[in-house]
Design a protein around this motif. Structure first.
Motif, PDB file in Angstrom:
ATOM      1  N   ASN A   1       0.838  -1.080   0.093  1.00  0.00           N
ATOM      2  CA  ASN A   1       0.155   0.065   0.184  1.00  0.00           C
ATOM      3  C   ASN A   1       0.780   1.259   0.205  1.00  0.00           C
ATOM      4  OD1 ASN A   1      -2.230  -1.528  -0.040  1.00  0.00           O
ATOM      5  ND2 ASN A   1      -2.780  -1.057   2.136  1.00  0.00           N
ATOM      6  N   SER A   2       2.020   1.125   0.787  1.00  0.00           N
ATOM      7  CA  SER A   2       2.763   2.491   0.777  1.00  0.00           C
ATOM      8  C   SER A   2       3.378   2.835  -0.480  1.00  0.00           C
ATOM      9  CB  SER A   2       3.881   2.322   1.943  1.00  0.00           C
ATOM     10  OG  SER A   2       4.899   1.281   1.570  1.00  0.00           O
ATOM     11  N   LEU A   3       3.834   1.672  -1.299  1.00  0.00           N
ATOM     12  CA  LEU A   3       4.558   1.923  -2.582  1.00  0.00           C
ATOM     13  C   LEU A   3       3.522   2.409  -3.278  1.00  0.00           C
ATOM     14  CD1 LEU A   3       6.565  -1.362  -2.795  1.00  0.00           C
ATOM     15  CD2 LEU A   3       7.461   1.165  -2.541  1.00  0.00           C
TER      16      LEU A   3
ATOM     17  N   ILE B   1      11.985   5.753 -17.258  1.00  0.00           N
ATOM     18  CA  ILE B   1      12.431   4.866 -18.396  1.00  0.00           C
ATOM     19  C   ILE B   1      13.593   5.902 -19.192  1.00  0.00           C
ATOM     20  CG2 ILE B   1      11.765   4.451 -20.961  1.00  0.00           C
ATOM     21  CD1 ILE B   1       9.517   3.141 -19.965  1.00  0.00           C
ATOM     22  N   LYS B   2      13.403   6.831 -19.008  1.00  0.00           N
ATOM     23  CA  LYS B   2      14.462   7.912 -19.610  1.00  0.00           C
ATOM     24  C   LYS B   2      15.860   7.446 -18.968  1.00  0.00           C
ATOM     25  CE  LYS B   2      13.468  12.041 -20.938  1.00  0.00           C
ATOM     26  NZ  LYS B   2      13.116  13.397 -20.632  1.00  0.00           N
ATOM     27  N   ASP B   3      15.851   7.312 -17.709  1.00  0.00           N
ATOM     28  CA  ASP B   3      17.047   7.193 -17.019  1.00  0.00           C
ATOM     29  C   ASP B   3      17.505   6.001 -17.357  1.00  0.00           C
ATOM     30  OD1 ASP B   3      16.732   9.437 -15.563  1.00  0.00           O
ATOM     31  OD2 ASP B   3      15.401   8.273 -14.072  1.00  0.00           O
ATOM     32  N   ILE B   4      16.800   4.863 -17.578  1.00  0.00           N
ATOM     33  CA  ILE B   4      17.517   3.745 -17.947  1.00  0.00           C
ATOM     34  C   ILE B   4      17.997   3.935 -19.413  1.00  0.00           C
ATOM     35  CG2 ILE B   4      16.880   1.232 -18.473  1.00  0.00           C
ATOM     36  CD1 ILE B   4      14.637   1.441 -16.483  1.00  0.00           C
ATOM     37  N   ALA B   5      17.321   4.287 -20.238  1.00  0.00           N
ATOM     38  CA  ALA B   5      17.651   4.608 -21.826  1.00  0.00           C
ATOM     39  C   ALA B   5      19.126   5.292 -21.680  1.00  0.00           C
ATOM     40  CB  ALA B   5      16.697   5.578 -22.605  1.00  0.00           C
ATOM     41  N   THR B   6      19.236   6.521 -21.163  1.00  0.00           N
ATOM     42  CA  THR B   6      20.504   7.071 -21.186  1.00  0.00           C
ATOM     43  C   THR B   6      21.750   6.133 -20.548  1.00  0.00           C
ATOM     44  OG1 THR B   6      19.700   8.312 -19.251  1.00  0.00           O
ATOM     45  CG2 THR B   6      19.805   9.267 -21.118  1.00  0.00           C
TER      46      THR B   6
ATOM     47  N   THR C   1      19.185  -7.280 -25.273  1.00  0.00           N
ATOM     48  CA  THR C   1      18.817  -5.974 -24.813  1.00  0.00           C
ATOM     49  C   THR C   1      17.649  -5.921 -23.740  1.00  0.00           C
ATOM     50  OG1 THR C   1      19.193  -5.373 -26.973  1.00  0.00           O
ATOM     51  CG2 THR C   1      17.863  -3.910 -25.457  1.00  0.00           C
ATOM     52  N   LYS C   2      16.895  -7.036 -23.769  1.00  0.00           N
ATOM     53  CA  LYS C   2      15.744  -7.084 -22.897  1.00  0.00           C
ATOM     54  C   LYS C   2      16.460  -7.654 -21.681  1.00  0.00           C
ATOM     55  CE  LYS C   2      12.680  -9.953 -25.472  1.00  0.00           C
ATOM     56  NZ  LYS C   2      11.551 -10.407 -25.841  1.00  0.00           N
ATOM     57  N   ASP C   3      17.304  -8.471 -21.603  1.00  0.00           N
ATOM     58  CA  ASP C   3      18.043  -8.799 -20.445  1.00  0.00           C
ATOM     59  C   ASP C   3      18.611  -7.683 -19.684  1.00  0.00           C
ATOM     60  OD1 ASP C   3      16.929 -11.405 -20.929  1.00  0.00           O
ATOM     61  OD2 ASP C   3      18.833 -12.156 -21.642  1.00  0.00           O
ATOM     62  N   ASN C   4      19.337  -7.095 -20.669  1.00  0.00           N
ATOM     63  CA  ASN C   4      20.165  -5.870 -20.140  1.00  0.00           C
ATOM     64  C   ASN C   4      19.148  -5.021 -19.391  1.00  0.00           C
ATOM     65  OD1 ASN C   4      22.477  -6.713 -20.542  1.00  0.00           O
ATOM     66  ND2 ASN C   4      22.738  -5.783 -22.619  1.00  0.00           N
ATOM     67  N   VAL C   5      18.076  -4.516 -19.945  1.00  0.00           N
ATOM     68  CA  VAL C   5      17.213  -3.400 -19.624  1.00  0.00           C
ATOM     69  C   VAL C   5      16.593  -4.073 -18.228  1.00  0.00           C
ATOM     70  CG1 VAL C   5      15.018  -2.516 -20.134  1.00  0.00           C
ATOM     71  CG2 VAL C   5      16.642  -2.560 -21.695  1.00  0.00           C
ATOM     72  N   ILE C   6      16.256  -5.278 -18.366  1.00  0.00           N
ATOM     73  CA  ILE C   6      15.284  -5.834 -17.122  1.00  0.00           C
ATOM     74  C   ILE C   6      16.213  -5.907 -15.836  1.00  0.00           C
ATOM     75  CG2 ILE C   6      13.972  -7.921 -16.235  1.00  0.00           C
ATOM     76  CD1 ILE C   6      12.988  -8.198 -19.131  1.00  0.00           C
ATOM     77  N   ALA C   7      17.415  -6.285 -16.246  1.00  0.00           N
ATOM     78  CA  ALA C   7      18.295  -6.242 -14.943  1.00  0.00           C
ATOM     79  C   ALA C   7      18.637  -4.919 -14.412  1.00  0.00           C
ATOM     80  CB  ALA C   7      19.733  -6.987 -15.578  1.00  0.00           C
ATOM     81  N   TYR C   8      18.562  -4.092 -15.197  1.00  0.00           N
ATOM     82  CA  TYR C   8      19.108  -2.676 -14.727  1.00  0.00           C
ATOM     83  C   TYR C   8      17.887  -2.376 -13.996  1.00  0.00           C
ATOM     84  CZ  TYR C   8      20.429   2.078 -14.816  1.00  0.00           C
ATOM     85  OH  TYR C   8      21.152   3.572 -14.342  1.00  0.00           O
ATOM     86  N   ALA C   9      16.589  -2.478 -14.670  1.00  0.00           N
ATOM     87  CA  ALA C   9      15.267  -2.047 -14.220  1.00  0.00           C
ATOM     88  C   ALA C   9      15.410  -2.545 -12.627  1.00  0.00           C
ATOM     89  CB  ALA C   9      14.537  -2.125 -14.872  1.00  0.00           C
ATOM     90  N   ARG C  10      15.484  -3.710 -12.421  1.00  0.00           N
ATOM     91  CA  ARG C  10      15.299  -4.430 -11.032  1.00  0.00           C
ATOM     92  C   ARG C  10      16.307  -3.953 -10.386  1.00  0.00           C
ATOM     93  NH1 ARG C  10      12.890  -9.420 -11.398  1.00  0.00           N
ATOM     94  NH2 ARG C  10      13.892 -10.053 -13.422  1.00  0.00           N
ATOM     95  N   GLU C  11      17.562  -3.799 -10.794  1.00  0.00           N
ATOM     96  CA  GLU C  11      18.765  -3.473 -10.011  1.00  0.00           C
ATOM     97  C   GLU C  11      18.390  -1.945  -9.388  1.00  0.00           C
ATOM     98  OE1 GLU C  11      23.451  -2.483 -10.465  1.00  0.00           O
ATOM     99  OE2 GLU C  11      22.035  -3.502 -11.882  1.00  0.00           O
TER     100      GLU C  11
ATOM    101  N   ASN D   1      15.556  -0.534  -9.057  1.00  0.00           N
ATOM    102  CA  ASN D   1      14.109  -0.663  -8.433  1.00  0.00           C
ATOM    103  C   ASN D   1      12.987   0.043  -9.368  1.00  0.00           C
ATOM    104  OD1 ASN D   1      11.992  -1.538  -6.625  1.00  0.00           O
ATOM    105  ND2 ASN D   1      12.424   0.323  -5.463  1.00  0.00           N
ATOM    106  N   TYR D   2      13.079  -0.056 -10.648  1.00  0.00           N
ATOM    107  CA  TYR D   2      12.363   0.810 -11.419  1.00  0.00           C
ATOM    108  C   TYR D   2      10.875   0.320 -11.368  1.00  0.00           C
ATOM    109  CZ  TYR D   2       9.504   2.037 -15.601  1.00  0.00           C
ATOM    110  OH  TYR D   2       8.806   2.528 -16.463  1.00  0.00           O
ATOM    111  N   LYS D   3       9.906   1.316 -11.200  1.00  0.00           N
ATOM    112  CA  LYS D   3       8.490   1.216 -11.028  1.00  0.00           C
ATOM    113  C   LYS D   3       7.880   2.007 -12.040  1.00  0.00           C
ATOM    114  CE  LYS D   3       7.719  -1.578  -7.385  1.00  0.00           C
ATOM    115  NZ  LYS D   3       9.165  -2.084  -7.513  1.00  0.00           N
ATOM    116  N   PRO D   4       7.233   1.524 -13.080  1.00  0.00           N
ATOM    117  CA  PRO D   4       6.490   2.430 -13.812  1.00  0.00           C
ATOM    118  C   PRO D   4       5.722   3.506 -12.957  1.00  0.00           C
ATOM    119  CG  PRO D   4       5.456   0.387 -14.192  1.00  0.00           C
ATOM    120  CD  PRO D   4       6.720   0.197 -13.054  1.00  0.00           C
ATOM    121  N   ASN D   5       5.652   4.870 -13.545  1.00  0.00           N
ATOM    122  CA  ASN D   5       4.851   5.741 -12.757  1.00  0.00           C
ATOM    123  C   ASN D   5       3.332   5.723 -13.391  1.00  0.00           C
ATOM    124  OD1 ASN D   5       3.188   8.205 -12.357  1.00  0.00           O
ATOM    125  ND2 ASN D   5       5.244   9.343 -12.506  1.00  0.00           N
TER     126      ASN D   5
END
Lengths: 344, 344
Positions: free
Chosen positions: A111-113, B8-13, B36-46, B48-52
DNA sequence: TTGTAGGCGTTATCAC
DNA sequence: GTGATAACGCCTACAA
């Protein structure tokens, strides 16, 4: 499923103006001629224009909404606090989003997230019974999300807090039982990790000590789920009843524990207060129609809610980072009813 | 106050990719190479990317959230329904936003506008006691907002509805009182504008008629604020007590009215059930510890909530416009307790 | 006084 | 397989 409220752009094309002119006109900018302003505003009113809050949130990063996390809305204390929060929020044109952790750590985190990602401008929270660490909240707080704690607070985050005087409430409740002549007073409470637990426990112990009695740990029962699971309370109660020196009174530490204990004692056909007296923290509006009517430590929940929201608005709208934080402690009231009056 | 989750932009740059590549990679598009997918997903997870969700809402016009309007959360029936709604919502990854009308038409309107402007994907509502017309909801509905009504529904909008079998619940409650030998059975209920009022009133009258009794309008009291104002209930009760043929039983039509009436009767020192028996619609979890324990018409609130949300999801996720609507009627249960048992 | 342009974060479309 | 671009609705420097 399509849903097309009128937008600034619609107004602009209709009036042969640019989007920015309309935007400024709507916000009453003095860059814009009175005539244009009048036209725009008239058109907007006529077509019932409402700015899209989603777009505003995205642009401004603020949403004029406040997230609330409580363990359970089905509880007079929390619903009264929420009503207090809401009354101030309405005046200040904030909206509130209510969520429940149902005493689950996992749901509190989720919920907080969710609330923070929906750009709430602030978070008001009373911790769940399961919560052992507050890293999830520390992270949000460090990122700049204003947080106000109430009821179940933590020392690990420096921010405003609003609580009842739990020590005093517990002290008075216990003293009242002592004055009535009860001596073997048990205490059923929430997990020790919660601030309210230790505060109330200390009040209870202090009252015993001041009456010359030694607190006895066998008389103290912690319910890990704060009463959400009835079996847990039943277990605690059963253990108390099996003690050699069975308690002659019980002091329960929360709304849910109080009503559950009362209900269980009646199921077990134990006469209250003749066999066992009962006093509980509760803001139940029905405490006076319980059987027997329940002596209650009542928190000023509505006022707590108002103060919580006042502090939240201070955090949000302060121009400079707030560095000095308040811990407001509000008085409780002991409402004496039948459940704690010693029969002759 | 600044709050900068990774985008997303942060990940892209960081990965020297374009925004769109990242977006597609995150959604597992097969246009994107596995590497590319693997890279992106790894970076995102690392990181803690969350779509807005705000941006997603703006873009998609959908928010994966459902608005709820009830008169009052401080009421076991509604909080249980909400818990049912929430349980399904969680499974389906929807969030719920709870608001209260507090029986005020104005607040119902304001809340419905606010929720719709926050792009909720649907609205679940039980009408307020003050509500006389539903134009505000008709407008939203016409614009395509999915609405599910429950409890207090309206005929003016063709959509899914979930209610308890109010007629039967009232019929059984009244019949039970008749079987116990009570004859002058009064009915305290909500404003006539509410669907539950007429449904329950008809059940009450039908039971009387089937027992060969003529319903008497002097025994029927409508409380315009549905019990939110205690004075109103007191007034209704006082009038009943002043009748020449004072009632020997009362059937109350809602949670709030039931507890208030019980409380008032006790204040007036009227013995229940000896002087006046009492049966009420209520989902209070404390009905068994009331004094006396309260005979209750209980609604399957949790299940109602689940069905409400099932229907809502059907409305939202249906590919084609839904044209045939359900009105689900769930069974009530009469829990007989002390307040309605005729003493010998 | 009004308009242009760019951006908030994401996604869909279309081009490379 | 990847990227550029526009768009969701609003806001705001800055330009005209």
């Amino acid at each position: 499923m399509n849903f097309h409220p009128i937008t600034i752009k619609d107004i602009a094309t209709a009036l042969h103006l640019s989007v920015s002119t309309v935007s400024k006109a709507l916000r009453g900018s003095h860059e814009i001629s009175q005539e244009t302003k009048d036209n725009v505003i008239a058109y907007a009113r006529e077509h019932n224009y409402k700015p899209n809050p989603i777009a505003q949130s995205l642009k401004r990063g603020r949403s004029k909404s406040i997230g609330i996390i409580v363990c359970n809305i089905d509880n007079n204390f929390f619903s009264q606090v929420i009503n207090g929060i809401e009354s101030v929020a309405r005046q200040k044109d904030y909206n509130i989003i209510i969520t429940q952790s149902r005493e689950s750590y996992e749901r509190e985190v989720a919920n907080s997230l969710h609330l923070s990602s929906r750009s709430v401008d602030g978070l008001i929270i009373s911790l769940s019974a399961e919560t052992r660490d507050v890293d999830h909240l520390i992270r949000l707080h460090q990122k700049g999300l204003p947080i106000v704690f109430f009821d179940r607070v933590t020392d690990e985050i420096a921010t405003h807090k609003v609580i009842a005087d739990n020590f005093k409430g517990a002290y008075e409740a216990t003293s009242h039982l002592l004055e009535q002549g009860f001596r073997r007073i048990a205490h059923i409470t929430s997990p020790f990790s919660l601030s309210i637990t230790s505060e109330r426990l200390q009040g209870y112990k202090a009252a015993l000590a001041d009456a010359g009695l030694q607190p006895d740990d066998r008389y103290i029962k912690l319910c890990e789920h704060g009463g959400m699971i009835q079996e847990e309370t039943r277990q605690a109660l059963t253990e108390l009843l099996q003690l050699k020196d069975r308690p002659d009174a019980i002091f329960t530490a929360s709304d849910r524990l109080s009503t559950t204990t009362l209900s269980l004692l009646r199921q077990m056909q134990i006469a209250i207060p003749r066999e066992i007296a009962l006093v509980g923290f509760t803001n139940s509006i029905s405490a006076d129609i319980f059987n027997p009517s329940l002596t209650a430590v009542v928190q000023p929940a509505l006022e707590m809610g108002q103060q919580i929201m006042d502090l939240m608005i201070e955090l949000i709208e302060s121009k400079h980072p707030v560095t000095s934080f308040q811990k407001r402690v509000l008085d409780t009231e002991l409402k004496i009813r039948d459940s704690s009056i010693r029969p002759h």
